[in-house]
Design an enzyme around this catalytic site. Structure first.
Site, PDB file in Angstrom:
ATOM      1  N   LYS A 156     -19.704 -27.168 -63.468  1.00 22.95           N
ATOM      2  CA  LYS A 156     -20.330 -28.468 -63.763  1.00 22.95           C
ATOM      3  C   LYS A 156     -19.696 -29.632 -63.019  1.00 22.95           C
ATOM      4  O   LYS A 156     -19.679 -30.755 -63.518  1.00 22.95           O
ATOM      5  CB  LYS A 156     -20.337 -28.728 -65.276  1.00 22.95           C
ATOM      6  CG  LYS A 156     -21.161 -27.703 -66.044  1.00 22.95           C
ATOM      7  CD  LYS A 156     -21.205 -27.961 -67.526  1.00 22.95           C
ATOM      8  CE  LYS A 156     -22.141 -26.967 -68.206  1.00 22.95           C
ATOM      9  NZ  LYS A 156     -22.083 -27.035 -69.652  1.00 22.95           N
ATOM     10  N   ASP A 188     -28.864 -24.808 -68.484  1.00 23.01           N
ATOM     11  CA  ASP A 188     -27.940 -25.857 -68.911  1.00 23.01           C
ATOM     12  C   ASP A 188     -28.065 -27.014 -67.916  1.00 23.01           C
ATOM     13  O   ASP A 188     -27.655 -26.897 -66.757  1.00 23.01           O
ATOM     14  CB  ASP A 188     -26.514 -25.289 -68.908  1.00 23.01           C
ATOM     15  CG  ASP A 188     -25.502 -26.257 -69.500  1.00 23.01           C
ATOM     16  OD1 ASP A 188     -25.751 -27.480 -69.449  1.00 23.01           O
ATOM     17  OD2 ASP A 188     -24.465 -25.788 -69.986  1.00 23.01           O
ATOM     18  N   GLU A 216     -39.689 -38.897 -64.884  1.00 22.48           N
ATOM     19  CA  GLU A 216     -39.814 -39.721 -63.677  1.00 22.48           C
ATOM     20  C   GLU A 216     -41.233 -39.652 -63.133  1.00 22.48           C
ATOM     21  O   GLU A 216     -41.621 -38.658 -62.501  1.00 22.48           O
ATOM     22  CB  GLU A 216     -38.826 -39.277 -62.585  1.00 22.48           C
ATOM     23  CG  GLU A 216     -38.966 -40.194 -61.360  1.00 22.48           C
ATOM     24  CD  GLU A 216     -38.033 -39.873 -60.208  1.00 22.48           C
ATOM     25  OE1 GLU A 216     -37.157 -39.034 -60.372  1.00 22.48           O
ATOM     26  OE2 GLU A 216     -38.214 -40.488 -59.137  1.00 22.48           O
ATOM     27  N   HIS A 232     -44.337 -44.734 -56.549  1.00 18.69           N
ATOM     28  CA  HIS A 232     -43.627 -44.988 -57.801  1.00 18.69           C
ATOM     29  C   HIS A 232     -44.257 -46.147 -58.571  1.00 18.69           C
ATOM     30  O   HIS A 232     -44.307 -46.137 -59.790  1.00 18.69           O
ATOM     31  CB  HIS A 232     -42.141 -45.260 -57.525  1.00 18.69           C
ATOM     32  CG  HIS A 232     -41.345 -43.995 -57.429  1.00 18.69           C
ATOM     33  ND1 HIS A 232     -41.241 -43.273 -56.263  1.00 18.69           N
ATOM     34  CD2 HIS A 232     -40.649 -43.310 -58.361  1.00 18.69           C
ATOM     35  CE1 HIS A 232     -40.494 -42.197 -56.480  1.00 18.69           C
ATOM     36  NE2 HIS A 232     -40.122 -42.203 -57.746  1.00 18.69           N
TER      37      HIS A 232
HETATM   38  P1  NAP Z   1     -25.078 -16.018 -73.716  1.00 14.79           P
HETATM   39  O1  NAP Z   1     -26.323 -16.234 -74.510  1.00 14.79           O
HETATM   40  O2  NAP Z   1     -23.800 -16.478 -74.301  1.00 14.79           O
HETATM   41  O3  NAP Z   1     -24.893 -14.456 -73.392  1.00 14.79           O
HETATM   42  C1  NAP Z   1     -25.914 -13.688 -72.880  1.00 14.79           C
HETATM   43  C2  NAP Z   1     -26.247 -12.605 -73.886  1.00 14.79           C
HETATM   44  O4  NAP Z   1     -27.439 -11.944 -73.479  1.00 14.79           O
HETATM   45  C3  NAP Z   1     -25.151 -11.553 -73.989  1.00 14.79           C
HETATM   46  O5  NAP Z   1     -24.957 -11.245 -75.354  1.00 14.79           O
HETATM   47  C4  NAP Z   1     -25.747 -10.383 -73.229  1.00 14.79           C
HETATM   48  O6  NAP Z   1     -25.348  -9.112 -73.695  1.00 14.79           O
HETATM   49  C5  NAP Z   1     -27.215 -10.553 -73.543  1.00 14.79           C
HETATM   50  N1  NAP Z   1     -28.137  -9.904 -72.604  1.00 14.79           N
HETATM   51  C6  NAP Z   1     -29.263  -9.240 -72.978  1.00 14.79           C
HETATM   52  N2  NAP Z   1     -29.922  -8.801 -71.893  1.00 14.79           N
HETATM   53  C7  NAP Z   1     -29.230  -9.194 -70.816  1.00 14.79           C
HETATM   54  C8  NAP Z   1     -29.430  -9.045 -69.412  1.00 14.79           C
HETATM   55  N3  NAP Z   1     -30.492  -8.392 -68.919  1.00 14.79           N
HETATM   56  N4  NAP Z   1     -28.533  -9.588 -68.579  1.00 14.79           N
HETATM   57  C9  NAP Z   1     -27.463 -10.254 -69.058  1.00 14.79           C
HETATM   58  N5  NAP Z   1     -27.200 -10.423 -70.382  1.00 14.79           N
HETATM   59  C10 NAP Z   1     -28.095  -9.895 -71.263  1.00 14.79           C
HETATM   60  O7  NAP Z   1     -25.374 -16.602 -72.281  1.00 14.79           O
HETATM   61  P2  NAP Z   1     -24.418 -16.896 -71.048  1.00 14.79           P
HETATM   62  O8  NAP Z   1     -25.343 -16.841 -69.885  1.00 14.79           O
HETATM   63  O9  NAP Z   1     -23.192 -16.038 -71.023  1.00 14.79           O
HETATM   64  O10 NAP Z   1     -23.961 -18.364 -71.321  1.00 14.79           O
HETATM   65  C11 NAP Z   1     -24.934 -19.375 -71.294  1.00 14.79           C
HETATM   66  C12 NAP Z   1     -24.491 -20.467 -72.197  1.00 14.79           C
HETATM   67  O11 NAP Z   1     -23.200 -20.864 -71.786  1.00 14.79           O
HETATM   68  C13 NAP Z   1     -25.352 -21.714 -72.106  1.00 14.79           C
HETATM   69  O12 NAP Z   1     -25.721 -22.110 -73.412  1.00 14.79           O
HETATM   70  C14 NAP Z   1     -24.431 -22.749 -71.505  1.00 14.79           C
HETATM   71  O13 NAP Z   1     -24.733 -24.030 -71.959  1.00 14.79           O
HETATM   72  C15 NAP Z   1     -23.086 -22.264 -71.965  1.00 14.79           C
HETATM   73  N6  NAP Z   1     -21.909 -22.668 -71.211  1.00 14.79           N
HETATM   74  C16 NAP Z   1     -20.733 -22.155 -71.650  1.00 14.79           C
HETATM   75  C17 NAP Z   1     -19.571 -22.449 -70.996  1.00 14.79           C
HETATM   76  C18 NAP Z   1     -18.288 -21.868 -71.482  1.00 14.79           C
HETATM   77  O14 NAP Z   1     -17.241 -22.269 -70.997  1.00 14.79           O
HETATM   78  N7  NAP Z   1     -18.317 -20.920 -72.386  1.00 14.79           N
HETATM   79  C19 NAP Z   1     -19.604 -23.280 -69.868  1.00 14.79           C
HETATM   80  C20 NAP Z   1     -20.820 -23.767 -69.412  1.00 14.79           C
HETATM   81  C21 NAP Z   1     -21.968 -23.447 -70.096  1.00 14.79           C
HETATM   82  P3  NAP Z   1     -23.817  -8.668 -73.776  1.00 14.79           P
HETATM   83  O15 NAP Z   1     -23.364  -9.117 -75.154  1.00 14.79           O
HETATM   84  O16 NAP Z   1     -23.847  -7.196 -73.647  1.00 14.79           O
HETATM   85  O17 NAP Z   1     -23.054  -9.363 -72.692  1.00 14.79           O
END
Ligand code: NAP
Length: 425
Positions: free
Chosen positions: A245, A320, A115, A416
């Site tokens: 969402k 996301d 934009e 714009h």
């Molecule tokens: P994720 O990449 O699935 O999980 C985060 C990972 O980072 C975990 O394995 C966690 O360890 C690790 N980690 C390393 N250092 C960390 C720290 N300091 N703090 C927290 N975690 C750390 O990410 P997420 O945030 O859970 O999920 C994000 C994704 O979810 C996006 O791609 C989004 O698009 C998607 N999403 C999913 C849904 C659904 O329903 N599943 C809905 C909306 C969006 P551990 O293994 O020890 O936890």
């Protein structure tokens, strides 16, 4: 000299007969786009898909194939049926002077947008904030939620079920926390309608946005403990009482992800010199537009354009982008402070974001996070995400201020026209 840079292909091109056979199979439907041989690299699979699609549709997909991200990671963690990468221009605003718990000083903020005028306008807001001595920013980790919905046989089983949940909350917390090194159960909030019971689990998720983490944890609780021990079936792991969402009052009131506040006091000289406006004009525009206009239209957010800065920041930093649907339900206020000054603020109660996980691991998104000084510190889990949230609050405030001022000086359409139609820099 070629005007176009060569496609970024580290792997050999798919030019041999087997590759041609593969593309042929895709074109004639003998093989599906998601079922390409596993021994091929992500780059080769993407190339075969592009070639097949080009033959099927006649569309030239050359630019989709130019990228520098790690396609093995992207295709296995972020994007199935990987075809290439979309390019979104990234601009910078700042320095944005912020004072918070996790940021204290100037920051340059990358924003990804198509934009025209958004970056220039937000930059003007940054100048106003800087001239005012900086904005106060605060971010609170209110936790990520997931709410499975269960079906009971009736009111008596509902009552027993809720009593069981209350008695077993500590045990459920322990089991959930065993699925991750970072999860902490904050609460389980029930809601019932007839034979439907929603359990809204709320977790702290460290530096991650956390949706995958909380979904995995809730799935484990439902399958291993709740269903077998209560006999109450779960109908959907997400019962829309989470709520993810979608703009929703429960998130607005109770918060979700990060709750962010940013405010700045703008005196007359800054209002006049930088924003070309006055306190009186800004206060009136905020009242009639952000408040009355939003009421008249039944809007859920009372703001000028929060979605703009949110989307640009989310895309640049690997969040996301679909979460803008809920994050944009925020309030922008501009109140008089004496006769000639204003205190302007933004409140965003529902901002899912993270410094690790999801799209934050990709190359340009990592660079954006480094530019913002967002770095995970194992000694302080959650602090990096809060820094990111505080900076986002400041950017949203800057964008809101400049647009509101543009309404009062009647500059919106002119800006714009000039910047969105190629007549400016
Ligand atoms: P994720 O990449 O699935 O999980 C985060 C990972 O980072 C975990 O394995 C966690 O360890 C690790 N980690 C390393 N250092 C960390 C720290 N300091 N703090 C927290 N975690 C750390 O990410 P997420 O945030 O859970 O999920 C994000 C994704 O979810 C996006 O791609 C989004 O698009 C998607 N999403 C999913 C849904 C659904 O329903 N599943 C809905 C909306 C969006 P551990 O293994 O020890 O936890």
């Amino acid at each position: 000299m070629s005007e176009r840079p060569a496609a970024n292909t580290n792997a050999p091109a798919l030019v041999d007969d087997r590759a041609d056979d593969l593309v042929d199979d895709l074109v004639h439907g003998r093989r599906r786009f998601h079922a390409l041989p596993a021994h091929l690299s992500a780059r080769e699979r993407a190339e075969a898909r592009r070639e097949a699609l080009a033959r099927l549709t006649g569309a030239d997909l050359e630019h989709l194939g130019r990228y520098s991200l790690d396609d093995e990671v992207a295709s296995s963690r972020n994007c199935e049926c990987f075809l290439g990468a979309a390019q979104v221009p990234v601009g910078v605003v700042g320095p944005l002077l912020l004072h918070g718990d996790h940021v204290d000083g100037p920051v340059y903020v990358p924003l990804a947008t198509t934009e025209g005028a958004l970056i220039a306008s937000t930059n003007r807001g940054c100048s106003a904030i800087r001239a005012a001595g900086g904005a106060q920013v605060l971010a609170e980790d209110v936790g990520m939620t997931r709410a499975p919905v269960f079906r009971t046989s009736g009111v008596r089983q509902t009552r027993e079920f809720l009593a069981w949940v209350e008695d077993n909350t500590a045990r459920l917390g322990e089991a959930a926390e065993a699925t991750s090194s970072y999860l902490k159960l904050m609460e389980i909030r029930p809601h019932t309608f007839g034979t439907s019971v929603f359990l809204r689990f709320r977790f702290q998720t460290g530096d991650a946005m956390g949706m995958n983490m909380v979904t995995i944890a809730c799935d484990r609780l439902v399958r291993d403990i709740i269903e077998p021990e209560t006999g109450v079936p779960c109908v959907a792991l997400s019962g829309n009482y989470c709520v993810d969402k979608k703009p929703a009052e429960i998130n607005f009131h109770e918060g979700r992800g990060k709750r962010i506040h940013a405010e700045v006091v703008l005196e007359a000289p800054v209002l006049q010199r930088t924003l070309k406006t006055t306190a009186r004009a800004l206060v009136e525009a905020q009242y009639r537009k952000n408040l009355l206009g939003s009421i008249a239209s039944g809007s859920m957010g009372y703001n000028a354009q929060m979605a703009n800065a949110l989307a640009a920041f989310f895309i640049a930093t690997g969040q996301d982008p679909a979460h803008v649907a809920e994050a944009a339900v925020g309030v922008t206020l501009i109140e008089p402070r004496g006769p000639e000054a204003v205190v302007a603020s933004v409140d965003l109660p529902d901002v899912p974001l993270g410094a690790v996980g999801g799209g934050t691991q990709l190359a340009t998104q990592q660079e954006a996070l480094r530019l913002l000084g967002v770095q995970v510190d194992p000694e302080r889990p959650g602090a990096a995400a809060l820094r990111l949230a505080e900076i986002l609050g400041g950017v949203v405030l800057a964008a809101e201020l400049s647009l509101m001022a543009a309404f009062t000086s009647r500059d919106l359409a002119r800006a714009h026209e000039r910047l969105g139609r190629g007549r400016g820099d």
